[in-house]
Enzyme design. Structure first.
Site, short mmCIF file in Angstrom:
data_model
loop_
_atom_site.label_atom_id
_atom_site.label_comp_id
_atom_site.label_asym_id
_atom_site.label_seq_id
_atom_site.Cartn_x
_atom_site.Cartn_y
_atom_site.Cartn_z
N LYS A 10 0.82 -1.28 -0.05
CA LYS A 10 -0.01 -0.05 0.02
C LYS A 10 0.59 1.12 -0.09
CE LYS A 10 -3.68 -2.46 2.33
NZ LYS A 10 -4.52 -2.35 3.58
N TYR A 50 -12.70 -2.32 -1.97
CA TYR A 50 -13.12 -2.04 -0.62
C TYR A 50 -14.57 -2.14 -0.34
CZ TYR A 50 -8.12 -2.03 0.84
OH TYR A 50 -6.99 -2.24 1.15
N ASN A 113 -1.70 -0.05 7.00
CA ASN A 113 -0.99 -1.42 7.55
C ASN A 113 -0.27 -1.92 6.44
OD1 ASN A 113 -3.18 -2.29 5.89
ND2 ASN A 113 -4.33 -3.49 7.48
N HIS A 116 -1.61 -5.16 1.39
CA HIS A 116 -3.01 -6.28 1.12
C HIS A 116 -2.58 -7.52 0.77
CE1 HIS A 116 -7.16 -7.31 -0.26
NE2 HIS A 116 -6.30 -7.67 -1.51
N GLU A 127 -9.28 -9.99 -7.86
CA GLU A 127 -8.38 -8.91 -7.65
C GLU A 127 -7.44 -8.84 -8.75
OE1 GLU A 127 -7.24 -9.34 -3.54
OE2 GLU A 127 -9.17 -8.69 -2.61
P1 IDP Z 1 -7.40 -7.34 5.50
O1 IDP Z 1 -6.82 -6.41 4.47
O2 IDP Z 1 -6.61 -8.07 6.50
O3 IDP Z 1 -8.21 -8.29 4.31
P2 IDP Z 1 -10.11 -6.08 5.97
O4 IDP Z 1 -11.14 -6.43 7.08
O5 IDP Z 1 -10.52 -6.53 4.50
O6 IDP Z 1 -8.76 -6.76 6.37
O7 IDP Z 1 -10.14 -4.57 5.82
C1 IDP Z 1 -9.56 -4.36 4.67
C2 IDP Z 1 -8.62 -2.76 5.02
O8 IDP Z 1 -9.31 -1.91 5.65
C3 IDP Z 1 -7.64 -2.96 6.04
O9 IDP Z 1 -6.16 -3.80 5.53
C4 IDP Z 1 -7.16 -1.85 6.67
O10 IDP Z 1 -6.25 -1.10 5.85
C5 IDP Z 1 -8.48 -1.20 6.55
N1 IDP Z 1 -9.04 -1.26 7.82
C6 IDP Z 1 -9.66 -2.35 8.46
N2 IDP Z 1 -10.18 -2.13 9.74
C7 IDP Z 1 -9.94 -0.70 10.06
C8 IDP Z 1 -10.35 0.20 11.15
O11 IDP Z 1 -10.94 -0.24 12.00
N3 IDP Z 1 -10.00 1.34 11.00
C9 IDP Z 1 -9.07 1.76 9.80
N4 IDP Z 1 -9.00 1.13 8.69
C10 IDP Z 1 -9.10 -0.02 8.75
#
Ligand code: IDP
Length: 134
Positions: A10, A50, A113, A116, A127
């Site tokens: 990212k 998303y 984070n 992805h 994807e």
């Molecule tokens: P993943 O990326 O581990 O598959 P997902 O639940 O699909 O997890 O969430 C997608 C992305 O959304 C996460 O990687 C993160 O960047 C963002 N995200 C998830 N939960 C939160 C939150 O509580 N606050 C801000 N961003 C979040």
């Protein structure tokens, strides 16, 4: 059985110069990066990618984050590539991700984070099409 996963460093990971380090982790594990490209994710692609999180309060922030600069999109291939990639990446929230995982070692906050990885073989296919075929 060999399969393909979609993995994307990212914008925070690209900005911080972590492409080489992260690619190296996949290679050391034994997975092959068979295609890779620096991409600027558009607002429309971000919203589609998303879409499952559209109702979340952080959705706008998430779209702004993923479109904030170039990302490094990859197709990673090898045995159980989806499951193995998710293990290398670690838990969604870097605060919960184990040391030794990418998010555990390079992330601090769930909103940025680093990386992805597709969460299922079906989503990997979708994807890869979204980022590489269209
Ligand atoms: P993943 O990326 O581990 O598959 P997902 O639940 O699909 O997890 O969430 C997608 C992305 O959304 C996460 O990687 C993160 O960047 C963002 N995200 C998830 N939960 C939160 C939150 O509580 N606050 C801000 N961003 C979040």
């Amino acid at each position: 059985m060999s399969e393909r996963a979609f993995v994307m460093i990212k914008p925070d990971g690209v900005r911080r110069g972590l492409i080489g380090e992260i690619v190296s982790r996949f290679e050391k594990k034994g997975l092959s990066v068979v295609k890779a490209e620096l991409v600027q994710v558009s607002e429309a692609t971000a919203k589609e990618h998303y879409g499952h999180l559209e109702a979340k309060p952080f959705f706008r922030e998430l779209v702004d984050y993923i479109t904030s600069g170039p990302s490094f999109a990859m197709i990673v291939e090898g045995t159980a590539a989806v499951k193995n990639s998710r293990y290398l990446i670690g838990s969604t929230n870097p605060a919960d991700a184990a040391p030794g995982t990418i998010r555990g070692d390079y992330g601090l906050d769930v909103s940025e984070n680093v990386i992805h990885g597709s969460d299922s073989i079906d989503n990997a296919r979708i994807e890869i099409e979204r980022f590489f075929i269209r």
